[in-house]
Write a protein that holds these residues in place. Structure first.
Motif, mmCIF file in Angstrom:
data_model
loop_
_atom_site.group_PDB
_atom_site.id
_atom_site.type_symbol
_atom_site.label_atom_id
_atom_site.label_comp_id
_atom_site.label_asym_id
_atom_site.label_seq_id
_atom_site.Cartn_x
_atom_site.Cartn_y
_atom_site.Cartn_z
ATOM 1 N N THR A 35 -0.119 4.216 1.135
ATOM 2 C CA THR A 35 -0.594 5.229 2.082
ATOM 3 C C THR A 35 0.003 5.091 3.464
ATOM 4 O O THR A 35 -0.224 5.932 4.325
ATOM 5 C CB THR A 35 -2.130 5.129 2.220
ATOM 6 O OG1 THR A 35 -2.480 3.782 2.592
ATOM 7 C CG2 THR A 35 -2.809 5.491 0.913
ATOM 8 N N LYS A 36 0.761 4.036 3.710
ATOM 9 C CA LYS A 36 1.244 3.771 5.066
ATOM 10 C C LYS A 36 2.727 3.443 5.049
ATOM 11 O O LYS A 36 3.203 2.712 4.191
ATOM 12 C CB LYS A 36 0.448 2.605 5.668
ATOM 13 C CG LYS A 36 0.724 2.360 7.138
ATOM 14 C CD LYS A 36 -0.181 1.253 7.670
ATOM 15 C CE LYS A 36 0.099 0.991 9.148
ATOM 16 N NZ LYS A 36 -0.747 -0.097 9.671
ATOM 17 N N GLU A 37 3.454 3.976 6.033
ATOM 18 C CA GLU A 37 4.881 3.709 6.130
ATOM 19 C C GLU A 37 5.134 2.236 6.415
ATOM 20 O O GLU A 37 4.434 1.613 7.216
ATOM 21 C CB GLU A 37 5.488 4.571 7.236
ATOM 22 C CG GLU A 37 7.003 4.532 7.264
ATOM 23 C CD GLU A 37 7.584 5.551 8.217
ATOM 24 O OE1 GLU A 37 8.788 5.452 8.535
ATOM 25 O OE2 GLU A 37 6.835 6.460 8.638
ATOM 26 N N GLY B 179 1.021 9.031 1.069
ATOM 27 C CA GLY B 179 1.775 8.394 2.136
ATOM 28 C C GLY B 179 2.876 9.273 2.703
ATOM 29 O O GLY B 179 2.917 10.481 2.474
ATOM 30 N N ARG C 31 0.835 -1.198 0.000
ATOM 31 C CA ARG C 31 0.000 0.000 0.000
ATOM 32 C C ARG C 31 0.866 1.243 0.000
ATOM 33 O O ARG C 31 1.906 1.290 0.640
ATOM 34 C CB ARG C 31 -0.888 0.012 1.247
ATOM 35 C CG ARG C 31 -2.043 -0.952 1.205
ATOM 36 C CD ARG C 31 -2.798 -0.920 2.529
ATOM 37 N NE ARG C 31 -3.222 0.441 2.868
ATOM 38 C CZ ARG C 31 -3.709 0.776 4.063
ATOM 39 N NH1 ARG C 31 -3.788 -0.123 5.019
ATOM 40 N NH2 ARG C 31 -4.088 2.013 4.291
ATOM 41 N N ASP D 50 -2.576 10.064 9.312
ATOM 42 C CA ASP D 50 -1.736 9.294 8.407
ATOM 43 C C ASP D 50 -2.352 7.950 8.058
ATOM 44 O O ASP D 50 -2.115 7.400 6.995
ATOM 45 C CB ASP D 50 -0.358 9.044 9.043
ATOM 46 C CG ASP D 50 0.650 10.058 8.536
ATOM 47 O OD1 ASP D 50 0.324 10.750 7.563
ATOM 48 O OD2 ASP D 50 1.738 10.136 9.110
ATOM 49 N N GLN D 51 -3.131 7.390 8.978
ATOM 50 C CA GLN D 51 -3.655 6.047 8.772
ATOM 51 C C GLN D 51 -5.092 6.062 8.256
ATOM 52 O O GLN D 51 -5.708 5.018 8.104
ATOM 53 C CB GLN D 51 -3.572 5.274 10.098
ATOM 54 C CG GLN D 51 -2.145 5.169 10.613
ATOM 55 C CD GLN D 51 -2.062 4.556 11.994
ATOM 56 O OE1 GLN D 51 -2.960 3.847 12.416
ATOM 57 N NE2 GLN D 51 -0.971 4.825 12.690
ATOM 58 N N CYS E 98 3.570 7.426 -4.443
ATOM 59 C CA CYS E 98 4.021 7.112 -3.077
ATOM 60 C C CYS E 98 5.542 6.917 -3.045
ATOM 61 O O CYS E 98 6.033 5.827 -2.727
ATOM 62 C CB CYS E 98 3.292 5.886 -2.549
ATOM 63 S SG CYS E 98 3.459 4.406 -3.571
#
Length: 830
Positions: free
Chosen positions: A195-197, A309, A193, A358-359, A275
């Motif tokens: 969008t997430k670290e 992200g 994904r 962020d999540q 991203c």
């Protein structure tokens, strides 16, 4: 105004210093105004540097290495360290040493010498004899034309790599795809994904690498791996995701032929979801899991700004775009028990809500094309709140890469910004390369990218796993380094209290370095007037630079450079101090220090700071009668320094209003990594004139050098400009150089046109990144590339005083002559 010849002054040691004679006390050093600093190119090649096949001898007290300045007692078989005066016994294999039988390290001409430390430890690649690894990270959010350009260069690069170089491939757009190259029968991709670290452990788990991924690896027996004898756990990842270039070239070419631009739908008037931060995290995690400690580079090919992200650097949009979004956020905040206040469509929440935002599954960073990417004005006004957050993310990524011993290289091509300013910290601290161009089809990118992978005389000499350690005479302290390195936080007696750049240490890590890498070391003196050490009366000071690195063949080498300079009593004999001043080095050091202060100190006025220091220098070292400007003369050892400062004040390093944050970051990164000669050209370009009446010769960097019957060649490092005078351009357009009549005359004209082109190609040929070539005519639109660098001695304000036909520059900037008049008046004030 005249030019300093660009000769190689670094010699075998590759060290240049602002002051080659040093004052003895801290107070006297502060009166010098220009800091005590040394510029060193740690692994610059030189034919006269010998390589010894045995380990060096170290002092048992200060660990410095025996060198040509060590005193030797041949009878007692003892050598005395010049740094701490410790007496050290020679080991048994030096028993034959005598005045007529010296080891190479004691020869006076070998102030720089190399030792072979042996091969790099067996790396986790198993049976592959890999000396280096490259993970290519390719942006797929581009227009089709740009995507074809970058794929073509990518394929060429794979063909240029050594056969045993390990290669991996990651592509990204809205999501990140890690391509499994070890299974060529069918294309296999692991998707992350965007969008997430992603942490290193999560990468290992999802890819089925190491302990975290044991259950996911095909063929794992009960309780985990059926590990083969002598094979590391990481081998499964190496065999699947990192293969020798010779084994995966066909697979990669086929994969690139099939690879398409990002298919995620993009609404009209919005930016694509890109991203970049997550992609680099995944690549770092992959290398960390498979090849920790092995020389490896992440080669990022980025075509636009990160909008998805971590690592985003665009302006924030209003948090709520619709009532539905508002209700969704309210519901989430209520579930999380977070206090908030609503005012219509605006929601006010505590700062720590960012970690929850962020999540969240919806986009909160502006993708609207009507919202511009952050500018210098936004950064100054703190109107780009995600800038600091993105820098913090890349700072953590830099720490991860440094701990793994890996490098981040950035190749960015776009008409808009891509986030170089945010990624700067990760590139610099890992010793990475950076190239910024307008298009992947431009020669700046294509030729520069090719040079990274070339061998032979054009090779950059890419090396890995470097460390630099510095030993100093007592009373000399190290403040820090400006350059592409990271502090190893190794304390010692030579560490200063004040910090400049990467400080608080006497050792630095350089994950990547090459033959062009240059570092600037800042020194300070202890405050004591007198010292009780045995060398207090020694007129010489000593500095030793120890550089350990892995060369392209995988061999570990130690280069030892030991230099000496003189202590002088500057209060009693300032002339001796002045004679050791290197004004070219001083100008570059001041430029690097100014750039650092502009980034680190909020509200720092660079122009005022430079002016004040220049006035102090002229007051200290000039000769004059108080309050009489006409009596002012400057010592010849400082004669070019005001000119350098004048051009520095006008340069892209100080005047940022006409550049984007990405361009400014790019210019400063190259300023900090190039040697003194090249960095001086960035500050004060060189100008050569070509005419019928004389041979090519240096010209004044002044608008007066423009002539209708001349051709000018400007080298400003980042661009090379061939400028044709009006008459020359007219004759060329009429084709005079091609006419057979009057052959001798037209042949001379053809040669005149060709000479600057050949000289320009020689400049471009030897430089990385490849500069932009601009060919323009007098009064043409691209003539601005030349005019912006010239001294505006003729402007619209004094056009009536100039001769007919003379060029003028439309600017309110003062000329060098006016600048120097003001300087004289201020320097002689009581």
């Amino acid at each position: 105004m005249s030019e300093i010849p660009n000769t190689d002054q670094e010699g075998i040691d590759s060290v240049r210093m602002t002051w080659n004679n040093w004052p003895r006390t801290k107070v006297e050093a502060s009166k010098c105004v220009i800091p005590l600093a040394a510029s060193i190119s740690p692994i610059r090649p030189h034919s006269e540097i010998p390589t010894l096949p045995y380990p060096p001898l170290r002092c048992k007290t200060c660990t410095s290495i025996m060198n040509c300045f060590s005193r030797v007692d041949f009878t007692a078989k003892i050598w005395i360290c010049p740094f701490c005066y410790q007496r050290n016994h020679f080991p048994p294999h030096y028993s034959m040493i005598s005045e007529t039988n010296l080891p190479a390290e004691l020869y006076s001409q070998y102030t720089t010498i190399e030792y072979t430390l042996g091969d790099k430890n067996q790396n986790p690649a198993g049976d592959f004899d890999a000396k280096s690894a490259f993970v290519f990270v390719l942006d797929t959010c581009m227009i089709e034309e740009e995507f074809e350009y970058v794929k073509s260069e990518f394929k060429r690069a794979i063909g240029l790599l050594p056969e045993n170089a390990m290669v991996g491939f990651v592509s990204f757009g809205t999501q990140v795809q890690v391509h499994e190259l070890g299974f060529s029968d069918m294309s296999k991709v692991y998707v992350f994904r965007g969008t997430k670290e992603i942490s290193k452990d999560q990468v290992m788990e999802q890819l089925g690498i190491g302990v975290a991924g044991r259950r996911n690896v095909p063929g794992a027996g009960v309780g985990g791996y059926q590990q083969q004898k002598g094979m590391h756990m990481q081998n499964s990842g190496v065999a699947r995701f990192l293969l020798p270039a010779s084994d995966c070239e066909f697979t990669l070419n086929s994969l690139l032929d099939e690879l398409q631009t990002d298919q995620w739908p993009v609404a009209p008037g919005t930016r694509a979801s890109r991203c970049t931060g997550v992609a680099l995290s995944v690549a770092a995690g992959l290398l960390g899991a498979c090849l920790p400690g092995t020389g490896a580079r992440i080669v990022a090919l980025v075509g636009g700004p990160c909008t998805e992200g971590p690592g985003t650097g665009l302006k924030l949009k209003p948090l709520m775009d619709s009532i539905l979004d508002q209700h969704l956020v309210v519901a989430i905040l209520t579930i999380l028990h977070i206090d908030f206040v609503t005012h219509g469509r605006t929601i006010h929440v505590p700062c720590d809500i960012l970690k929850y935002i962020d999540q969240m599954p919806f986009q909160i960073i502006s993708k609207d094309l009507s919202d511009p990417v952050r500018s210098h004005k936004d950064l100054d006004k703190d109107a780009a709140p995600y800038f600091k957050k993105a820098v913090k993310f890349y700072d953590s990524l830099a720490k991860q890469l440094v701990s793994q011993g890996h490098v981040l290289d950035l190749f960015a091509s776009a008409l808009d910004q891509v986030g170089v300013a945010e990624m700067k910290v990760a590139v610099e601290r890992t010793g990475g390369l950076v190239v910024l161009s307008e298009s992947f089809g431009h020669s700046v990118f294509k030729d520069s990218f090719k040079r990274v992978f070339e061998n032979g005389e054009h090779s950059l000499g890419l090396c890995f796993n470097g460390t630099l350690e510095i030993n100093c005479s007592k009373d000399i302290k190290i403040q820090g380094i400006i350059g592409h390195c990271t502090s190893m936080e190794k304390k010692g007696p030579s560490v200063a209290d004040t910090v400049i750049g990467e400080g608080n240490t006497m050792a630095w890590k350089m994950c990547g370095l090459d033959k062009s890498t240059c570092l600037t070391v800042f020194f300070d003196l202890s405050s004591s007037e007198k010292s009780n050490n045995p060398g207090a009366l020694n007129p010489q000071l000593y500095l030793q630079f120890l550089t350990t690195y892995q060369n392209p063949e995988g061999l570990m080498l130690l280069r030892v450079t030991t230099i000496t300079r003189r202590w002088v009593d500057s209060a009693a004999n300032s002339e001796e101090l002045v004679q050791g001043f290197d004004q070219e080095t001083a100008a570059v050091v001041m430029a690097r220090l100014t750039s650092l202060k502009m980034e680190a100190e909020e509200g720092f006025d660079a122009t005022r700071w430079l002016d004040r220091n220049l006035i102090r220098v002229c007051s200290r070292f000039g000769e004059y009668r108080k309050d009489d400007p006409t009596s002012f003369t400057l010592n010849s050892f400082f004669s070019f320094f005001p000119q350098f400062m004048f051009n520095l004040r006008r340069s892209q390093f100080v005047q940022v209003f006409n550049n984007s944050p990405d361009e400014t970051a790019y210019f400063r990164m190259l300023l900090n990594r190039e040697n003194i000669t090249n960095a001086a050209v960035m500050i004060q370009p060189s100008l050569i004139t070509y005419s019928f009446n004389s041979l090519p010769q240096p010209a004044l960097l002044d608008v007066a050098s423009i002539g209708a019957d001349r051709i000018l060649l400007l080298d400003s490092y980042f661009s090379v400009v061939i400028f044709h005078g009006m008459t020359i351009a007219q004759w060329r357009n009429l084709g005079y150089q091609n006419q057979p009549e009057h052959q001798a005359v037209y042949q001379a004209f053809a040669q005149l046109l060709q000479a600057p082109k050949e000289d320009a190609q020689m400049i471009i040929h030897d430089r990385f990144p490849v500069p932009r070539l601009v060919v323009c005519d007098q009064h043409g639109s691209q003539a601005r590339f030349l005019l912006a660098k010239l001294n505006p001695s003729a402007t619209y304000n004094n056009a009536n005083e100039m001769a007919a036909g003379s060029d003028i520059i439309f600017t309110d900037d003062v000329s060098l002559q006016v600048f120097f008049e003001h300087l004289q008046r201020l320097a002689v004030q009581s």
